[in-house]
Design an enzyme around this catalytic site. Structure first.
Site: not given
Ligand code: G3P
Ligand code: MG
Length: 250
Positions: A10, A52
């Site tokens: 992630h 982000h």
């Molecule tokens: O794509 C999955 C996840 O990244 C979505 O939430 O806020 O971490 O971008 P966020």
């Molecule tokens: Mg994300």
């Protein structure tokens, strides 16, 4: 339905490096990950950057919004000091830089379209057009595993990405199950549902699979919960805990 790697790092390197930086992507690679999720939005000049938040201050030293700055300015900004003294050289990467890194290292990409409010359609269109150009040879090979997968919480971004790059598959991100998830996903031509694991239940997981969609979860950081989700039929998930959940986790 999910021809991609099952375990996805992630924001590049999860919690082991500053998110959405090249150091993060290198960290994931060093841990053996060959699949990554990251977030993309547009700078003021319309150039996609990997970031982000739509604002500066949390992970990038500075003030204001991402769309107040051109990409060239953002790529000089410190995106690593917040994480630690070893990362002071990290800056906001361009989308093209991250794609080049991933392609060079055989890393599959889940590209989350993260438009600033009001820029949903434009973000999908610009990233779609650029991605189509960057992946022309892979599109010609007709093997979906060679292509990135777009995802977004914003249907408008998925719509324009699909128009611009019909060969690039996409998933609909859901914070929670909505009553018309199947209708919406079908109308968007989504290949997968990307569901918050916290709000997913086994019956909904089964219904999503039964309807023929891939089922991806975010963001799963506990091995026991990961096993439970896989037992429900979840196809894959992203994790921040690259130290606890490796690429070969089962
Ligand atoms: O794509 C999955 C996840 O990244 C979505 O939430 O806020 O971490 O971008 P966020
Ligand atoms: Mg994300």
């Amino acid at each position: 339905m999910w021809p991609y790697p099952r375990i996805v790092a992630h924001r590049g390197g999860g919690k082991l490096a500053p998110e959405n930086t090249l150091a993060g992507f290198r960290t994931g690679l060093a841990r053996g990950f060959r699949a990554v999720e990251f977030d993309v939005m547009l700078a003021r000049d319309g150039v996609p950057v990997v970031m982000h938040d739509p604002f500066l201050g949390r992970t990038v030293n500075g003030r204001g919004n991402v769309y107040d700055y051109d990409a060239a300015e953002l790529t000089r900004m410190d995106a690593g000091s917040w994480f630690g003294a070893d990362f002071t050289q990290e800056t906001v990467p361009l989308y093209t830089e991250v794609v080049a890194f991933c392609k060079a290292n055989g890393i599959w990409m889940n590209v989350e379209l993260k438009p600033a409010p009001g820029y949903e359609a434009e973000t999908g269109r610009v990233v779609g057009e650029l991605t189509r150009a960057l992946f022309g040879p892979e599109i010609a090979q007709d093997d979906v595993r060679l292509l990135p997968l777009f995802s977004s919480f914003q249907p408008a971004a998925l719509e324009t990405a699909r128009e611009a790059a019909p060969d690039i598959p996409h998933g609909l991100l859901l914070k929670e199950t909505i009553p018309d998830w199947e209708t919406l996903a079908r109308s968007l031509g989504a290949a997968a549902i990307h569901h918050n694991h916290v709000t997913l239940d086994p019956a909904t997981a089964a219904a999503i699979k039964q309807a023929g969609f891939g089922l991806f979860c975010y963001t799963v950081n506990e091995p026991q919960r990961a096993r439970e989700l896989l037992a429900w039929g979840v196809d894959g998930f992203c994790t921040d805990r690259l130290d606890l959940i490796g690429p070969d986790f089962a």
